[in-house]
Design a protein around this motif. Structure first.
Motif, PDB file in Angstrom:
ATOM      1  N   ALA A 270      33.552 -13.037  22.444  1.00  0.00           N
ATOM      2  CA  ALA A 270      34.394 -11.872  22.158  1.00  0.00           C
ATOM      3  C   ALA A 270      33.611 -10.575  22.354  1.00  0.00           C
ATOM      4  O   ALA A 270      34.148  -9.580  22.858  1.00  0.00           O
ATOM      5  N   ALA A 271      32.341 -10.585  21.972  1.00  0.00           N
ATOM      6  CA  ALA A 271      31.507  -9.390  22.166  1.00  0.00           C
ATOM      7  C   ALA A 271      31.314  -9.113  23.653  1.00  0.00           C
ATOM      8  O   ALA A 271      31.409  -7.968  24.110  1.00  0.00           O
ATOM      9  N   LYS A 272      31.062 -10.168  24.422  1.00  0.00           N
ATOM     10  CA  LYS A 272      30.800 -10.012  25.852  1.00  0.00           C
ATOM     11  C   LYS A 272      32.045  -9.550  26.611  1.00  0.00           C
ATOM     12  O   LYS A 272      31.984  -8.650  27.454  1.00  0.00           O
ATOM     13  N   ARG A 273      33.179 -10.162  26.283  1.00  0.00           N
ATOM     14  CA  ARG A 273      34.397  -9.887  27.045  1.00  0.00           C
ATOM     15  C   ARG A 273      35.198  -8.689  26.529  1.00  0.00           C
ATOM     16  O   ARG A 273      35.835  -7.982  27.301  1.00  0.00           O
ATOM     17  N   HIS A 274      35.210  -8.513  25.204  1.00  0.00           N
ATOM     18  CA  HIS A 274      36.174  -7.581  24.604  1.00  0.00           C
ATOM     19  C   HIS A 274      35.526  -6.534  23.699  1.00  0.00           C
ATOM     20  O   HIS A 274      36.259  -5.748  23.100  1.00  0.00           O
ATOM     21  N   ASP A 275      34.208  -6.554  23.562  1.00  0.00           N
ATOM     22  CA  ASP A 275      33.522  -5.654  22.629  1.00  0.00           C
ATOM     23  C   ASP A 275      34.168  -5.761  21.252  1.00  0.00           C
ATOM     24  O   ASP A 275      34.512  -4.766  20.613  1.00  0.00           O
ATOM     25  N   SER A 276      34.334  -6.984  20.783  1.00  0.00           N
ATOM     26  CA  SER A 276      35.097  -7.252  19.565  1.00  0.00           C
ATOM     27  C   SER A 276      34.418  -8.341  18.748  1.00  0.00           C
ATOM     28  O   SER A 276      33.575  -9.093  19.245  1.00  0.00           O
ATOM     29  N   PHE A 277      34.802  -8.421  17.474  1.00  0.00           N
ATOM     30  CA  PHE A 277      34.470  -9.611  16.691  1.00  0.00           C
ATOM     31  C   PHE A 277      35.175 -10.819  17.313  1.00  0.00           C
ATOM     32  O   PHE A 277      36.202 -10.682  17.989  1.00  0.00           O
ATOM     33  N   GLY A 278      34.640 -11.998  17.055  1.00  0.00           N
ATOM     34  CA  GLY A 278      35.378 -13.222  17.344  1.00  0.00           C
ATOM     35  C   GLY A 278      36.499 -13.390  16.335  1.00  0.00           C
ATOM     36  O   GLY A 278      36.792 -12.502  15.531  1.00  0.00           O
ATOM     37  N   LYS A 279      37.145 -14.578  16.370  1.00  0.00           N
ATOM     38  CA  LYS A 279      38.280 -14.786  15.472  1.00  0.00           C
ATOM     39  C   LYS A 279      38.222 -16.182  14.875  1.00  0.00           C
ATOM     40  O   LYS A 279      38.734 -17.147  15.439  1.00  0.00           O
ATOM     41  N   THR A 280      37.546 -16.262  13.746  1.00  0.00           N
ATOM     42  CA  THR A 280      37.591 -17.462  12.907  1.00  0.00           C
ATOM     43  C   THR A 280      38.575 -17.170  11.783  1.00  0.00           C
ATOM     44  O   THR A 280      38.592 -16.059  11.246  1.00  0.00           O
ATOM     45  N   GLU A 281      39.404 -18.168  11.426  1.00  0.00           N
ATOM     46  CA  GLU A 281      40.461 -17.904  10.459  1.00  0.00           C
ATOM     47  C   GLU A 281      40.682 -19.074   9.515  1.00  0.00           C
ATOM     48  O   GLU A 281      40.221 -20.198   9.758  1.00  0.00           O
ATOM     49  N   MET A 282      41.409 -18.790   8.439  1.00  0.00           N
ATOM     50  CA  MET A 282      41.776 -19.789   7.443  1.00  0.00           C
ATOM     51  C   MET A 282      43.263 -19.654   7.149  1.00  0.00           C
ATOM     52  O   MET A 282      43.784 -18.536   7.066  1.00  0.00           O
TER      53      MET A 282
END
Length: 324
Positions: free
Chosen positions: A112-124
């Motif tokens: 996500a950082a490489k592609r979107h300059d964003s946090f990844g998305k882990t969820e519950m």
């Protein structure tokens, strides 16, 4: 700005119309809307374009971004502010799936950082209500390889290799970055996730919108992001002892606990973090000498890190407690 950050903050829900959404968020959680297909209520969001606005107290009308810029560590906690700065690390939602969501996955932090300059998305997910025979898709039902996955996808037989889980109220699932998944029709749930709105759809049941258009798929983007490992650690078991904090889930991105409250529970913030409470059943009062705030089913409050002692009182509430 004078220091007014001394009470539990509520925010205006950000309602999202979705092709798969329904009316439960309105009917069961009192999300006031005339939209026909409400799929999501974003309770606390720092996603660009969807920044939460305070709905109660002295800071009513302020955005979450303004609070972060003004109060910094007093809102987030010292260690969190050093890591995240003026970015709020979690996105908190309620979701109603009248129809199946797309089969999808999310990138991990590195991708996500490489592609979107964003946090990844882990969820519950915490299941709040489920119709009879409702289910979720989580992971694969057999050992998987890239070639096997691609051949099933191309033959429109993806569902044959996916793992289906029957669900009922109180079930909890952990969806880490890269894990293929979908919320099934008839499920309403609370979702706790990293602040990210990046989703790679790989199959959307060939459905079309009112204009006859299919939604975009992200099949190629998903290939590098997919985790093919057969892990069965997605269903979370947890204790449900009354009037105490029951540990539910701990991961690198958030910690979540479960409280079933039938009396008064005294709380002390010793974790150097903001604390979020999502009321998933009943109602409760969160109070101290400085404040008193009612939280009802379908409501979410954010306690700034600077609030250290308080109590939660109820005869019948179930509450999720979340912090970083």
């Amino acid at each position: 700005m004078p220091n007014m950050l001394k009470y539990p903050l509520k925010f205006e829900p950000i309602l999202k119309e979705k092709i798969w959404g329904g009316q439960k968020l309105n009917a069961l959680l009192n999300k006031d809307s005339n939209l026909p297909n409400i799929g999501e209520s974003w309770e606390i969001s720092d996603v660009d374009g969807d920044i939460s606005i305070v709905s109660n107290g002295a800071l009513k009308g302020k955005t979450l971004k303004e609070l972060l810029e003004s109060y910094k560590a007093e809102l987030l906690g010292e260690k969190n502010y050093k890591i995240f700065g003026n970015k709020f690390p979690l996105l908190i939602k309620f979701i109603d799936a009248k129809e199946d969501l797309s089969i999808q996955l999310h990138p991990n932090d590195a991708l996500a950082a490489k592609r979107h300059d964003s946090f990844g998305k882990t969820e519950m997910w915490y299941v709040m209500q489920a119709d009879e025979k409702a289910n979720l898709i989580v992971g694969f039902n057999q050992e998987m390889t890239l070639d096997k996955y691609k051949s099933h996808l191309e033959a429109k037989k993806l569902t044959e290799i996916l793992n289906y889980e029957d669900v009922e109220e109180g079930d909890v699932f952990f969806i880490d970055g890269g894990r293929i998944h979908a919320i099934g029709a008839g499920v309403m749930l609370a979702e706790i996730q990293q602040t990210s709105d990046i989703t790679y759809r790989v199959y959307d049941w060939d459905r079309v919108d009112a204009q006859g258009n299919q939604r975009d798929l992200h099949i190629d983007l998903a290939l590098e992001a997919l985790d093919f490992n057969m892990k069965d650690d997605f269903r979370v078991s947890y204790p449900k002892k009354e009037n105490q904090t029951n540990k539910m889930l701990q991961c690198p991105y958030f910690i979540s606990n479960y409280l079933e409250i039938t009396d008064t529970v005294k709380k002390e913030n010793t974790v150097d973090s903001f604390i979020i409470y999502m009321c998933v059943s009943g109602e409760a009062i969160i109070e101290s000498e400085q404040f008193s705030e009612v939280i009802k089913k379908g409501e979410t409050v954010l306690l700034p890190a600077g609030i250290k002692t308080y109590q939660i009182t109820s005869k019948n509430a179930r509450v999720l407690e979340v912090y970083v």
